[in-house]
Write a protein that holds these residues in place. Structure first.
Motif, PDB file in Angstrom:
ATOM      1  N   THR A 446       0.797  -1.231   0.000  1.00 57.26           N
ATOM      2  CA  THR A 446       0.000   0.000   0.000  1.00 57.26           C
ATOM      3  C   THR A 446       0.821   1.269   0.000  1.00 57.26           C
ATOM      4  O   THR A 446       0.290   2.356  -0.200  1.00 57.26           O
ATOM      5  CB  THR A 446      -0.907   0.024   1.237  1.00 57.26           C
ATOM      6  OG1 THR A 446      -0.090   0.134   2.418  1.00 57.26           O
ATOM      7  CG2 THR A 446      -1.755  -1.230   1.313  1.00 57.26           C
ATOM      8  N   ASP A 448       1.809   2.649   2.541  1.00 61.75           N
ATOM      9  CA  ASP A 448       1.621   3.314   3.825  1.00 61.75           C
ATOM     10  C   ASP A 448       2.899   3.179   4.653  1.00 61.75           C
ATOM     11  O   ASP A 448       3.606   2.176   4.571  1.00 61.75           O
ATOM     12  CB  ASP A 448       0.459   2.700   4.604  1.00 61.75           C
ATOM     13  CG  ASP A 448      -0.883   2.982   3.960  1.00 61.75           C
ATOM     14  OD1 ASP A 448      -0.972   3.961   3.217  1.00 61.75           O
ATOM     15  OD2 ASP A 448      -1.837   2.208   4.211  1.00 61.75           O
ATOM     16  N   TYR A 450       4.511   2.954   8.422  1.00 65.93           N
ATOM     17  CA  TYR A 450       4.151   2.573   9.773  1.00 65.93           C
ATOM     18  C   TYR A 450       5.259   2.990  10.743  1.00 65.93           C
ATOM     19  O   TYR A 450       6.457   2.927  10.419  1.00 65.93           O
ATOM     20  CB  TYR A 450       3.934   1.064   9.877  1.00 65.93           C
ATOM     21  CG  TYR A 450       2.668   0.585   9.217  1.00 65.93           C
ATOM     22  CD1 TYR A 450       1.550   0.261   9.975  1.00 65.93           C
ATOM     23  CD2 TYR A 450       2.596   0.450   7.838  1.00 65.93           C
ATOM     24  CE1 TYR A 450       0.382  -0.178   9.376  1.00 65.93           C
ATOM     25  CE2 TYR A 450       1.436   0.015   7.223  1.00 65.93           C
ATOM     26  CZ  TYR A 450       0.327  -0.293   7.994  1.00 65.93           C
ATOM     27  OH  TYR A 450      -0.832  -0.727   7.397  1.00 65.93           O
ATOM     28  N   ILE A 459      -0.145   2.999  11.754  1.00 73.37           N
ATOM     29  CA  ILE A 459       0.086   3.780  10.537  1.00 73.37           C
ATOM     30  C   ILE A 459       0.595   5.164  10.935  1.00 73.37           C
ATOM     31  O   ILE A 459      -0.038   5.875  11.722  1.00 73.37           O
ATOM     32  CB  ILE A 459      -1.186   3.885   9.694  1.00 73.37           C
ATOM     33  CG1 ILE A 459      -1.515   2.524   9.074  1.00 73.37           C
ATOM     34  CG2 ILE A 459      -1.009   4.926   8.598  1.00 73.37           C
ATOM     35  CD1 ILE A 459      -2.709   2.554   8.148  1.00 73.37           C
ATOM     36  N   GLU A 462      -0.334   7.904   5.700  1.00 72.54           N
ATOM     37  CA  GLU A 462      -0.904   7.145   4.598  1.00 72.54           C
ATOM     38  C   GLU A 462      -0.100   7.373   3.327  1.00 72.54           C
ATOM     39  O   GLU A 462       0.602   8.374   3.189  1.00 72.54           O
ATOM     40  CB  GLU A 462      -2.362   7.562   4.391  1.00 72.54           C
ATOM     41  CG  GLU A 462      -3.239   7.239   5.588  1.00 72.54           C
ATOM     42  CD  GLU A 462      -4.655   7.758   5.404  1.00 72.54           C
ATOM     43  OE1 GLU A 462      -4.958   8.258   4.290  1.00 72.54           O
ATOM     44  OE2 GLU A 462      -5.445   7.680   6.357  1.00 72.54           O
ATOM     45  N   ALA A 463      -0.230   6.429   2.407  1.00 71.89           N
ATOM     46  CA  ALA A 463       0.602   6.448   1.200  1.00 71.89           C
ATOM     47  C   ALA A 463       0.473   7.756   0.434  1.00 71.89           C
ATOM     48  O   ALA A 463       1.447   8.269  -0.097  1.00 71.89           O
ATOM     49  CB  ALA A 463       0.235   5.266   0.302  1.00 71.89           C
TER      50      ALA A 463
END
Length: 541
Positions: A446, A448, A450, A459, A462-463
């Motif tokens: 994704t 994303d 972390y 997380i 976010e991407a």
């Protein structure tokens, strides 16, 4: 760890994965502009694109307002002093430890040059070359002037610095532990070059030659660099080695060959027999006193606390560890040259303790603390072991493992210092940054990002907002994340190495974040394509 062992905490991070953090890093952040505005906490920054937001999670900071619209001249040779300048107008030296400007002068950076130096004992100095008036001024780190002298770049050398001495224009100056620099003595042609002086102890200076033609010799100088003693091993001696003890005397050892059928001998190596002579050379009286040692010194012999300041290795020992000796244990008049031993010894050469019997093939390697109770220790075979505070081996670390203050990262998983599995992310993630107290990972699926901290993963960004992620410095490991755009301003969060947000910044054009001597420097361009920008400087507490 075994009586008088390590007290300082040293963090170990594998250089290969953190090569980008090995210098004062500059991250030019590029990003995709998100069409979604930042959270409500982003106040209108139209008036001040550098607005910081007073949040409970924001670690204390102090803007160096006296240097608004100034720039920093980078100084990798010094970790305490910063050189600020207003292009073509003024120069200033700021002491990051004292948190104050210690020198400010008018003039351009072309007409005024600065250089910085650090002594073996951690004391800092700097000098200023005024190219208009052709003078050189030497300063202590607190800005106290030591001297101002004529300077001609064509005919004169810059100050020479070695051990605790500075030589310039025929005069020596000496620093003390408090950073004070005072005149010591005048030079003369009989003085040795500073580069030839290898050691200082008990107020004396030494030039040593160990191992040349199997001999050992030492020239001893007083505090005014006048030679007053000399030692040289006998011409018939073989494998002579020695070093300066903490009290200023010399520990010397050499071998004298005997006949192969001799009944009285001290050492047998490869079928040859030797008499082993060990002695203390008293530099004050220049008298030799034989001592009995049950070990054979190697080349380099050892080092004392007094002369090991500039390698910082005695910081890990208790105060009563004053000398280290390297050699081979004598057993039944023989030695095992595959078993090098590190001893703590007294000023009489007597062994107090062996320091390298914790792991096989330890050699001269000593443990390094990664926390208050855990240590790593590498051996001569490139194996790395994890030890507790008593020196017990807990487990062997794989060569690709990374050890931090809180975690061990290895083989796509995160462990604590007891090797308990905390987080196994397998092939799903890639480590972006590894710090002592937290780890950043990026999802391969994704994109994303972390954050793993305090034993938990969540997380971090976010991407769609993860396009700007950069480690700033090896000092504090600040990093930033682009939080999106609103009203042509881009917003960034700044985090520390614990994964805790310490600042929130908005700026109109590209921002560059840098760290220099503990000072966070932010810069934004004057226009979208401009290479020029405005700097602001913040000191984090």
């Amino acid at each position: 760890m075994k009586k008088n062992l390590i007290t300082a905490v040293v963090f170990i991070i594998v250089a290969g994965l953190l090569a980008a953090g090995s210098f004062f890093l500059v991250g030019l952040l590029t990003f995709r502009r998100s069409e979604e505005a930042p959270e409500a906490e982003a106040a209108d920054t139209a008036k001040d694109p550098y607005a910081f937001f007073d949040k409970p999670s924001f670690s204390g900071y102090e803007e160096l307002t006296q240097f608004e619209n100034w720039s920093v001249q980078y100084n990798p040779e010094d970790d305490q002093l910063l050189w600020f300048y207003q292009k073509g107008q003024r120069q200033a030296i700021y002491n990051a430890v004292l948190n104050r400007t210690v020198l400010e002068i008018e003039g351009s950076e072309t007409d005024h040059k600065f250089a910085f130096a650090e002594f073996y004992n951690g004391v800092h100095i700097f000098w200023h070359i005024d190219q208009v008036n052709q003078t050189l001024s030497l300063y202590q780190a607190d800005g106290q002037a030591v001297f101002t002298k004529d300077y001609d770049a064509e005919t004169m050398h810059l100050p020479e610095i070695y051990l605790d001495l500075v030589l310039y224009d025929g005069e020596y100056y000496r620093t003390d532990a408090d950073g004070n620099l005072t005149f010591a003595f005048h030079s003369n042609p009989m003085h040795p070059s500073l580069s030839g002086v290898t050691t200082t102890a008990a107020g004396y200076y030494y030039r040593e030659v160990d191992g040349y033609l199997h001999s050992y010799s030492a020239w001893v100088y007083d505090d005014c660099m006048k030679q007053f003693a000399y030692y040289e091993s006998p011409s018939y001696a073989q494998e002579a080695h020695g070093f300066v003890l903490n009290d200023g005397n010399l520990l010397v050892q050499y071998r004298i060959p005997t006949v192969n059928d001799a009944q009285e001998y001290d050492l047998e190596i490869s079928g040859k027999k030797y008499e082993l002579v060990s002695l203390i050379f008293d530099v004050k009286t220049q008298e030799e006193r034989e001592v009995t040692l049950d070990y054979v010194l190697t080349s380099g012999g050892g080092q004392s606390r007094a002369n090991w300041h500039y390698t910082h290795k005695f910081e890990q020992f208790e105060d009563d560890v004053i000398n280290l000796a390297y050699g081979y244990q004598i057993e039944n008049k023989r030695i095992d040259t595959n078993d090098l031993v590190v001893y703590t010894i007294s000023n009489q050469g007597a062994v107090i303790e062996r320091l390298n019997d914790w792991v096989p093939h330890q050699g001269k390697n000593l443990p390094v603390a990664v926390s208050s109770t855990r240590y790593t220790l590498s051996n001569d075979l490139a194996q790395c072991f994890f030890l507790d505070e008593s020196g017990n081996i807990l487990f062997e670390l794989h060569e690709n493992a990374i050890v931090g203050e809180n975690y061990i990262y290895y083989n796509n998983a995160i462990y604590d210092h007891e090797l308990n599995l905390l987080y196994d992310y397998g092939e799903d993630m890639t480590v972006e940054m590894f710090y002592d107290k937290c780890i950043l990972l990026r999802s391969n699926a994704t994109e994303d990002v972390y954050l793993f901290a305090n034993g938990e993963s969540q997380i971090f960004v976010e991407a769609r907002r993860a396009s700007s992620l950069w480690c700033l410095t090896q000092e504090s490991f600040f990093y930033t994340v682009n939080q999106g755009t609103r009203n042509n301003f881009d917003y960034y969060r700044v985090y520390n190495d614990e994964g805790r947000q310490i600042a929130y910044i908005g700026t109109k054009y590209l921002v560059r974040f840098e760290m220099e001597n503990g000072i966070l420097i932010t810069r934004h361009n004057d226009s979208e394509y401009s290479g020029q920008g405005t700097e602001r400087h913040y000191r984090f507490s």
